[in-house]
Write a protein that holds these residues in place. Sequence first.
Motif, PDB file in Angstrom:
ATOM      1  N   SER A  28      -7.971  16.171  -9.248  1.00 37.86           N
ATOM      2  CA  SER A  28      -8.679  17.471  -8.414  1.00 37.86           C
ATOM      3  C   SER A  28      -7.715  17.534  -7.177  1.00 37.86           C
ATOM      4  CB  SER A  28      -9.996  16.816  -7.979  1.00 37.86           C
ATOM      5  OG  SER A  28     -10.675  17.910  -7.015  1.00 37.86           O
ATOM      6  N   ALA A  29      -7.287  16.399  -6.539  1.00 37.85           N
ATOM      7  CA  ALA A  29      -6.352  16.837  -5.388  1.00 37.85           C
ATOM      8  C   ALA A  29      -4.836  17.405  -5.837  1.00 37.85           C
ATOM      9  CB  ALA A  29      -5.887  15.637  -4.464  1.00 37.85           C
ATOM     10  N   ILE A  34      -1.379  22.572  -6.371  1.00 38.28           N
ATOM     11  CA  ILE A  34      -0.641  23.281  -7.528  1.00 38.28           C
ATOM     12  C   ILE A  34      -1.472  24.908  -7.352  1.00 38.28           C
ATOM     13  CG2 ILE A  34      -0.731  24.146 -10.022  1.00 38.28           C
ATOM     14  CD1 ILE A  34      -0.629  20.925 -10.517  1.00 38.28           C
ATOM     15  N   ASP A  35      -2.686  24.853  -7.165  1.00 41.48           N
ATOM     16  CA  ASP A  35      -3.236  26.289  -6.674  1.00 41.48           C
ATOM     17  C   ASP A  35      -2.677  26.886  -5.440  1.00 41.48           C
ATOM     18  OD1 ASP A  35      -4.590  26.366  -8.857  1.00 41.48           O
ATOM     19  OD2 ASP A  35      -6.472  25.656  -7.945  1.00 41.48           O
ATOM     20  N   GLU A  36      -2.473  25.918  -4.251  1.00 39.91           N
ATOM     21  CA  GLU A  36      -2.103  26.409  -3.180  1.00 39.91           C
ATOM     22  C   GLU A  36      -0.451  26.953  -3.165  1.00 39.91           C
ATOM     23  OE1 GLU A  36      -2.670  23.307  -0.492  1.00 39.91           O
ATOM     24  OE2 GLU A  36      -4.539  23.496  -0.305  1.00 39.91           O
ATOM     25  N   LYS A  41       3.775  30.904  -3.932  1.00 39.22           N
ATOM     26  CA  LYS A  41       5.037  31.508  -4.715  1.00 39.22           C
ATOM     27  C   LYS A  41       4.432  32.889  -4.977  1.00 39.22           C
ATOM     28  CE  LYS A  41       7.010  31.445  -9.191  1.00 39.22           C
ATOM     29  NZ  LYS A  41       6.836  30.720 -10.439  1.00 39.22           N
ATOM     30  N   HIS A  42       3.332  33.335  -5.094  1.00 39.80           N
ATOM     31  CA  HIS A  42       3.054  34.798  -5.521  1.00 39.80           C
ATOM     32  C   HIS A  42       3.331  35.597  -3.959  1.00 39.80           C
ATOM     33  CE1 HIS A  42       1.207  38.356  -6.792  1.00 39.80           C
ATOM     34  NE2 HIS A  42      -0.062  38.283  -6.095  1.00 39.80           N
ATOM     35  N   GLU A  43       2.631  35.252  -2.942  1.00 35.94           N
ATOM     36  CA  GLU A  43       2.940  35.761  -1.700  1.00 35.94           C
ATOM     37  C   GLU A  43       4.471  36.016  -1.441  1.00 35.94           C
ATOM     38  OE1 GLU A  43       2.285  34.832   2.969  1.00 35.94           O
ATOM     39  OE2 GLU A  43       0.615  34.248   1.355  1.00 35.94           O
TER      40      GLU A  43
END
Length: 144
Positions: A28-29, A34-36, A41-43
Amino acid sequence: MGFETAAVIAIFFVSAIILGTSAYTVISASEERIDEATDLKHEMQVKRLQTDLNITNTTTDNSSDTYNLTVTVSNSGSVTLDSGKLDVLINGTLMSYSTSSPDTWTPDKIRNFTINNISKGSASEHRVKVTTENGISDYATYPI
């Protein structure tokens, strides 16, 4: 013999529950990190796509062995840049620069960057490169 088997099975069952809980916490951590990282990366990609700059003019002030260079740069993108976080390279060498304008550099504004005491060298034409904090750059050549 039956009690010992039941105790071993109970120990294995409790161990499996503890290991499963620990594995879930770690996974979960990791997923959150990975989501952050994906969001960051997208930003960064969006900022790079919306960043552009153009060197519009270069002016030299000749002295004996060195010269001063003023580079006029236009923020032609749609991202506000920090003019204090630019890199200016002269013939591939990172140089320090000064500007009289504030660090906040909004789109469609022009900034002058001055590099002092540059060695003339042997070449008659030199190259200047200005790079933003997110890697977008522009080049220009100028004579001495």
